[in-house]
Design a protein around this motif. Structure first.
Motif, PDB file in Angstrom:
ATOM      1  N   LEU A 131      27.741 -81.359 104.781  1.00 56.11           N
ATOM      2  CA  LEU A 131      26.395 -80.844 104.523  1.00 56.11           C
ATOM      3  C   LEU A 131      26.455 -79.464 103.877  1.00 56.11           C
ATOM      4  CD1 LEU A 131      23.875 -81.606 107.427  1.00 56.11           C
ATOM      5  CD2 LEU A 131      23.644 -82.125 104.998  1.00 56.11           C
ATOM      6  N   TRP A 132      27.368 -78.625 104.345  1.00 53.43           N
ATOM      7  CA  TRP A 132      27.485 -77.294 103.762  1.00 53.43           C
ATOM      8  C   TRP A 132      27.911 -77.380 102.296  1.00 53.43           C
ATOM      9  CZ3 TRP A 132      25.569 -72.930 103.524  1.00 53.43           C
ATOM     10  CH2 TRP A 132      26.213 -71.846 102.923  1.00 53.43           C
ATOM     11  N   SER A 133      28.802 -78.305 101.975  1.00 50.62           N
ATOM     12  CA  SER A 133      29.207 -78.515 100.587  1.00 50.62           C
ATOM     13  C   SER A 133      28.008 -78.952  99.743  1.00 50.62           C
ATOM     14  CB  SER A 133      30.309 -79.574 100.523  1.00 50.62           C
ATOM     15  OG  SER A 133      30.609 -79.917  99.189  1.00 50.62           O
ATOM     16  N   VAL A 134      27.203 -79.871 100.285  1.00 43.88           N
ATOM     17  CA  VAL A 134      25.994 -80.344  99.591  1.00 43.88           C
ATOM     18  C   VAL A 134      25.024 -79.188  99.363  1.00 43.88           C
ATOM     19  CG1 VAL A 134      23.869 -81.681  99.971  1.00 43.88           C
ATOM     20  CG2 VAL A 134      26.101 -82.760 100.284  1.00 43.88           C
ATOM     21  N   LYS A 135      24.831 -78.373 100.367  1.00 44.59           N
ATOM     22  CA  LYS A 135      23.863 -77.282 100.253  1.00 44.59           C
ATOM     23  C   LYS A 135      24.356 -76.174  99.322  1.00 44.59           C
ATOM     24  CE  LYS A 135      21.552 -78.352 104.560  1.00 44.59           C
ATOM     25  NZ  LYS A 135      20.395 -78.914 103.848  1.00 44.59           N
ATOM     26  N   THR A 136      25.655 -75.982  99.263  1.00 45.71           N
ATOM     27  CA  THR A 136      26.206 -74.997  98.325  1.00 45.71           C
ATOM     28  C   THR A 136      25.950 -75.434  96.885  1.00 45.71           C
ATOM     29  OG1 THR A 136      27.944 -74.374  99.903  1.00 45.71           O
ATOM     30  CG2 THR A 136      28.298 -73.795  97.615  1.00 45.71           C
ATOM     31  N   MET A 137      26.183 -76.712  96.593  1.00 42.90           N
ATOM     32  CA  MET A 137      25.901 -77.218  95.247  1.00 42.90           C
ATOM     33  C   MET A 137      24.406 -77.140  94.936  1.00 42.90           C
ATOM     34  SD  MET A 137      28.438 -80.451  94.511  1.00 42.90           S
ATOM     35  CE  MET A 137      28.211 -81.306  96.064  1.00 42.90           C
ATOM     36  N   THR A 138      23.589 -77.448  95.943  1.00 48.12           N
ATOM     37  CA  THR A 138      22.137 -77.377  95.752  1.00 48.12           C
ATOM     38  C   THR A 138      21.706 -75.966  95.398  1.00 48.12           C
ATOM     39  OG1 THR A 138      21.809 -79.172  97.343  1.00 48.12           O
ATOM     40  CG2 THR A 138      19.900 -77.802  96.845  1.00 48.12           C
ATOM     41  N   ALA A 139      22.266 -74.977  96.084  1.00 40.41           N
ATOM     42  CA  ALA A 139      21.916 -73.576  95.803  1.00 40.41           C
ATOM     43  C   ALA A 139      22.273 -73.201  94.372  1.00 40.41           C
ATOM     44  CB  ALA A 139      22.637 -72.660  96.790  1.00 40.41           C
TER      45      ALA A 139
END
Length: 247
Positions: A131-139
């Motif tokens: 999830l953190w990887s997903v949210k980093t890309m989203t940011a």
């Protein structure tokens, strides 16, 4: 929704998947791995380093057998775990354990797991890291969609239509990347069930892998544009705060 539908189909498959899940969960895992013991060098199936945990070193033994593991194998593995200085040993068995093996592991630093119970051990950390990887890309994508800071007017005539199409097509996935929480994944909330990508997914792992792939494809396109964001880290603290506040 299940965490994953993947099941090992061989001894090497079991070994490789154990290492893979541990790596995504944030550990350093090597398979196979030659380690030093007081009796000399020994090759183990998976060696795990966890420098930021109380348990710093873990040794895993993978048994893709069609029969339950006997006590003799547990005794031998306990010796390896002790002789190499590991704090924890984990055996992952396809067909479980004989009663003597379960007794042999009592009051020791060896855990006896099946494939399913091993997945339960790593699931929480795996989801957190994914999830953190997903949210980093989203940011990072949000930086390009920021109409106040991103100077899209400086893009070339060839780039601008591609930029607009990309930003439009990713809207649904950016919403998921920003707002989906671990609890949504574990409980199958009404919020997450309204997304077609989730509806079409076979497991939590499948869903997060597909969402990651969509975000990565978009980010690759945006990062090749000639104009870069003025504040590349602007939204990173936003997604971090959201993740911390909602879990």
């Amino acid at each position: 929704m299940k965490f994953t539908n993947r099941v090992p189909d061989s001894w090497k498959g079991l070994q490789d998947l154990v290492a893979e899940y541990l790596i995504v969960a944030g550990y350093r895992a090597i398979t196979p791995c030659e380690i030093d013991t007081v009796r000399g060098k020994v090759e183990v199936d998976v060696c795990v380093e966890a420098p930021y945990d109380l348990v710093k070193r873990i040794i895993c033994e993978c048994k893709y057998w069609n029969t339950p593991v006997p006590k003799e194998k547990v005794h031998a593995f306990r010796t390896v775990v002790h002789d190499c200085g590991a704090e924890l040993g984990i055996i992952i068995s396809k067909e479980g354990y004989q009663s003597g093996a379960i007794e042999a592991a009592k009051f020791s630093n060896v855990r006896l797991e099946t494939w399913d119970t091993f997945l339960e051990l790593v699931k929480d950390k795996w989801i957190d890291n994914k999830l953190w990887s997903v949210k980093t890309m989203t940011a990072k994508i949000m930086n390009y969609r920021d109409t106040y800071e991103y100077e899209a007017e400086r893009l070339t005539d060839e780039e601008y239509p591609r930029y607009k199409d990309t930003c439009t097509n990713i809207t649904d996935f950016v919403e998921q990347g920003l707002l989906v929480r671990k609890s949504d994944l574990l409980n199958g909330s009404d919020f997450i069930q309204r997304f077609p990508l989730y509806q079409q997914s076979e497991s939590i792992e499948h869903y997060l892998d597909e969402l990651s792939s969509k975000l990565k494809e978009t980010l690759d396109i945006l990062e090749r544009l000639s104009v870069k964001p003025n504040k590349p880290n602007r939204f990173l603290s936003t997604v971090r705060s959201f993740m911390e506040e909602t879990e």
